[in-house]
Design an enzyme around this catalytic site. Structure first.
Site, short mmCIF file in Angstrom:
data_model
loop_
_atom_site.label_atom_id
_atom_site.label_comp_id
_atom_site.label_asym_id
_atom_site.label_seq_id
_atom_site.Cartn_x
_atom_site.Cartn_y
_atom_site.Cartn_z
N GLN A 1 -7.69 -4.61 9.71
CA GLN A 1 -6.55 -4.19 10.52
C GLN A 1 -6.87 -2.98 11.38
OE1 GLN A 1 -2.50 -4.58 8.63
NE2 GLN A 1 -3.70 -4.74 6.75
N LYS B 1 0.82 -1.22 0.00
CA LYS B 1 0.00 0.00 0.00
C LYS B 1 0.85 1.27 0.00
CE LYS B 1 -0.75 0.26 5.01
NZ LYS B 1 0.01 1.49 5.21
N THR B 2 2.01 1.24 0.68
CA THR B 2 2.87 2.43 0.67
C THR B 2 3.39 2.69 -0.74
OG1 THR B 2 3.55 1.94 2.95
CG2 THR B 2 4.90 3.50 1.71
N ASP C 1 -3.55 7.44 4.26
CA ASP C 1 -3.06 6.09 4.61
C ASP C 1 -3.80 5.61 5.86
OD1 ASP C 1 -1.55 3.80 4.61
OD2 ASP C 1 0.24 4.73 5.45
N GLU C 2 -3.93 4.29 6.03
CA GLU C 2 -4.55 3.69 7.22
C GLU C 2 -5.93 4.29 7.50
OE1 GLU C 2 -3.19 1.15 8.29
OE2 GLU C 2 -1.01 1.28 8.29
N ARG D 1 2.13 -10.28 10.47
CA ARG D 1 3.44 -9.61 10.55
C ARG D 1 4.55 -10.56 10.12
NH1 ARG D 1 1.88 -5.51 9.46
NH2 ARG D 1 -0.07 -6.65 9.22
#
Length: 733
Positions: free
Chosen positions: A247, A32-33, A216-217, A603
């Site tokens: 998330q 996503k980044t 973002d997020e 993770r």
């Protein structure tokens, strides 16, 4: 023109999406980044958008730095001018620019968490309330929740007497903030929304400027952040948000994953794009994570896939107790490291609450294995670091009464509580802040009209400190750099002599001061305001070094968001720990606990170890633990069981099995097992030597012993082994 060939089809569709509203649902490890930075680059190079007209919002400084670095690599100087930062940093920037419309000056300070708690305590004391009845942490949480929902003190709803008291504390808390020309984290957002709502011309100026807004997020936004985004996008309407409702793990601080649903409702024409290819984990890890999260409702299903192959099954280890749980983790890491197949930094150990780290730390220390603890006492929360920060904040803003109260007697100069009360009273009568009055006493001495308000014994240390403060501010006005100011404060206060007593602890404290000094040098161009703002908005992850060396990382599941490791251990997979006991009767809380485990599992790059304990020590002895309900969702084909072996409901360790085989040798075995009758029955009243009286809720025979569920008036629900618990049955009636 930027090259998009390295993107997969879903990523490319997101980067080149048409103008308007775009919702990108990005699974963990899906890049996503990369998508966000490539989207910005595409807007600038592919669509001719000026960087000045782009706003990009992240949730941590670390994420902002990473995005800035990637943009620099992609565009060089062509990317200069993008407004890129966290919600709070961008809001602070707007508020300082538009201070003429606000109730505080543009040199406002941002109170950190400790300062906010201190102000709440002060408000409670000033209202003559009992801190035991109105706990500062609880009151502060209520105030924060109100601000996150755009509720000011005047609008605070009161449906009970406690609500009335909370409202009064909220009002006093806000007054204390304004007296110090200060804001808290929540004010940065709330005051920016109020600024834009109350001043249409200001809103129009920013809404016209920001032709494109990227977030973002997005699943971690709260109501005030969502309203802010809609206000800033009110003219051009180009909102590009990236998130994953699976998330969303910060509900406790106001985050609302339902903003993802609201986005689709508020913008029905929005384009929805799923990023499902994972570049981090093996397929087995992803399948296990999906098995856990697919039980949640109100979400978009994602079919996560990886080209890294199936990988190893997850290890599910059941330890005898919490000590064996910690030992298994450390022993396994040590074996991997000793084999040369892994470094210490490849490992992360995650848990639900910070308290679970103690036994782990002890096990790491015994084994001589290095570790780093994320989210413990933060560097910026250490006494000596906080002292220096407060000195600097006071130079920046003399009205900051929280900082003044902390350092006016550091090092000790004879300013006690009575003198502070006299100073605050005199300042109030003079219509000044305590800091302004001190500066006047320091500059004018006996010529000050306020000199006579103080006794001869108390006035000298006040005037001395006021003189120092005035001198520091004068030096800054004359061009003294931030590092120069830092060194002058250390020299004038003889702080090294005060903090470094020659002991190891003293040397460590002075080392921390030097580390803060080194950071001050990094801000010699940005100056004092930028330095203090950076410190106030730092998060636990921002203090995490980029290189872990050879140390394993210990952290909560909440702190693990956005990180990745080769090997992940998740401990405490027992009912009451994960999921947490608080979530038992709240479906939304339970759904968030499930998301926490999902975040932890995803993770991992290569291997996941899920660890639980058959029993844990409580205040009065061992207590049998129920396995986490989430473990039932994992298909047997994805897990490899280790540790105690299952015998009906209880697993048996190799040690216990060996002991049993010795004790129950042919010469010692009874002819037949005795039939055990339950001694305790529902509704029995019992007394425990530590927890006091309670009521039996249920009793059952399990593996040759009686297990009793008891609700104690002092500590709530407990599950006990009757033979170990020393319970006394109380007479009825």
């Amino acid at each position: 023109m930027i090259n998009l060939d390295h993107l997969n089809d879903q990523q490319r569709a997101a980067v080149t999406a048409p103008l308007g509203q775009v919702l990108v649902l990005a699974g963990p490890g899906s890049g996503k980044t990369r998508v966000l930075t490539q989207r910005i680059a595409y807007l600038i190079e592919g669509m001719g958008v000026r960087p000045h007209n782009i706003l990009a919002v992240t949730f941590t400084n670390k994420a902002a730095r990473e995005m800035q670095h990637r943009l620099q690599s992609l565009l060089g100087d062509d990317g200069e001018g993008v407004w890129l930062g966290t919600f709070h940093a961008n809001c602070a920037r707007i508020l300082r620019r538009e201070a003429q419309y606000l109730s505080f000056d543009n040199n406002f300070v941002i109170m950190d968490s400790d300062d906010q708690q201190a102000l709440v305590k002060r408000a409670i004391r000033e209202l003559n309330l009992d801190e035991k009845l109105y706990r500062p942490t609880s009151i502060h949480a209520a105030i924060s929740t109100a601000k996150n929902n755009l509720i000011t003190p005047a609008d605070f709803p009161t449906q009970s007497y406690r609500d009335e008291i909370t409202k009064r504390i909220y009002e006093r808390y806000q007054s204390l903030l304004r007296d110090s020309n200060a804001v808290d984290f929540d004010d940065l957002l709330l005051e920016t929304v109020r600024l834009l709502v109350d001043n249409p011309h200001v809103r129009e100026r920013y809404a016209r400027r920001f032709e494109h807004i990227l977030v973002d997020e997005f699943q971690d936004t709260n109501l005030v952040q969502y309203e802010l985004l809609k206000l800033l996008a009110s003219i051009h309407g180009n909102l590009f948000v990236v998130g994953d409702e699976d998330q969303s793990i910060y509900r406790w601080r106001g985050a609302d994953y339902r903003n993802m649903l609201r986005f689709e409702q508020d913008f029905p024409a929005c384009q929805k794009i799923l990023l499902e290819q994972n570049y981090r984990s093996t397929q087995t890890v992803l399948d296990a994570a999906r098995a856990v999260i697919d039980r949640n409702k109100h979400r978009t299903r994602k079919h996560l896939f990886s080209e890294r192959g199936a990988g190893e099954r997850l290890v599910l280890y059941e330890a005898v107790d919490e000590h064996a749980e910690a030992a298994f983790v450390v022993d396994t890491i040590q074996q991997w490291v000793n084999s040369g197949k892994a470094r210490g930094s490849d490992f992360a150990v995650m848990y639900r609450t910070n308290a679970q780290s103690r036994l782990l730390e002890e096990a790491f220390l015994r084994a001589g294995l290095p570790y780093r603890l994320v989210g413990a006492l933060r560097f910026y929360g250490r006494r000596e670091v906080k002292d220096l920060i407060c000195f600097l904040r006071l130079v920046h803003n003399p009205d900051d009464e929280v900082s003044l109260a902390r350092v006016i007697n550091v090092p000790p100069r004879g300013v006690g509580e009575k003198t502070m009360v006299a100073l605050q009273l005199a300042a109030r009568q003079a219509g000044l802040s305590a800091g302004q009055l001190l500066i006047e006493l320091g500059e004018k001495g006996e010529q000050s009209a306020h000199w006579g308000r103080f006794s001869g014994r108390s006035i000298l240390p006040l005037a001395d400190f006021g003189s120092q403060l005035a001198g520091w501010r004068r030096a800054v006005a004359e061009g003294l750099s931030l590092p120069g100011l830092f060194d002058r404060i250390l020299l004038d206060t003889a702080y090294q002599e005060y903090i470094d007593d020659g002991s190891n602890e003293g040397k460590e404290r002075w080392d921390n001061v030097q580390e803060l000094r080194r950071l001050a040098y990094e801000f010699r161009e940005g100056g004092l305001t930028a330095f203090l703002e950076n410190l106030a908005l730092v998060s636990d992850q921002d203090t995490l070094p980029e290189e872990a060396g050879n140390a394993a990382t210990l952290l909560t599941l909440h702190a693990a968001k956005g990180l990745e490791f080769r090997f992940v251990f998740i401990i405490g997979l027992d009912e009451g720990l994960l999921p947490h006991a608080r979530s038992k009767d709240d479906p939304e809380e339970m759904a968030e606990e499930r998301r926490l485990l999902y975040v932890g599992i995803t993770r991992a790059k290569d291997r996941v170890y899920l660890v639980r304990a058959h029993q844990r020590s409580q205040y009065g002895g061992p207590e049998i633990q129920e396995p986490s309900r989430f473990l039932e969702d994992l298909p047997e084909s994805l897990i490899q069981r280790q540790g105690q072996r299952r015998h009906r409901e209880v697993w048996e360790s190799p040690e216990s099995r060996a002991l049993r085989s010795r004790v129950l040798s042919p010469n010692h075995r009874p002819a037949s097992a005795a039939l055990i009758e339950p001694r305790f029955h529902p509704t029995d009243r019992v007394r425990h030597p530590v927890w006091g009286e309670g009521i039996v809720m249920e009793s059952r025979i399990q593996d040759g012993d009686e297990t009793v569920d008891v609700f104690f008036e002092s500590v709530g629900f407990k599950r006990l082994v009757a033979s170990l618990a020393n319970l006394e049955i109380l007479p009825k009636g």
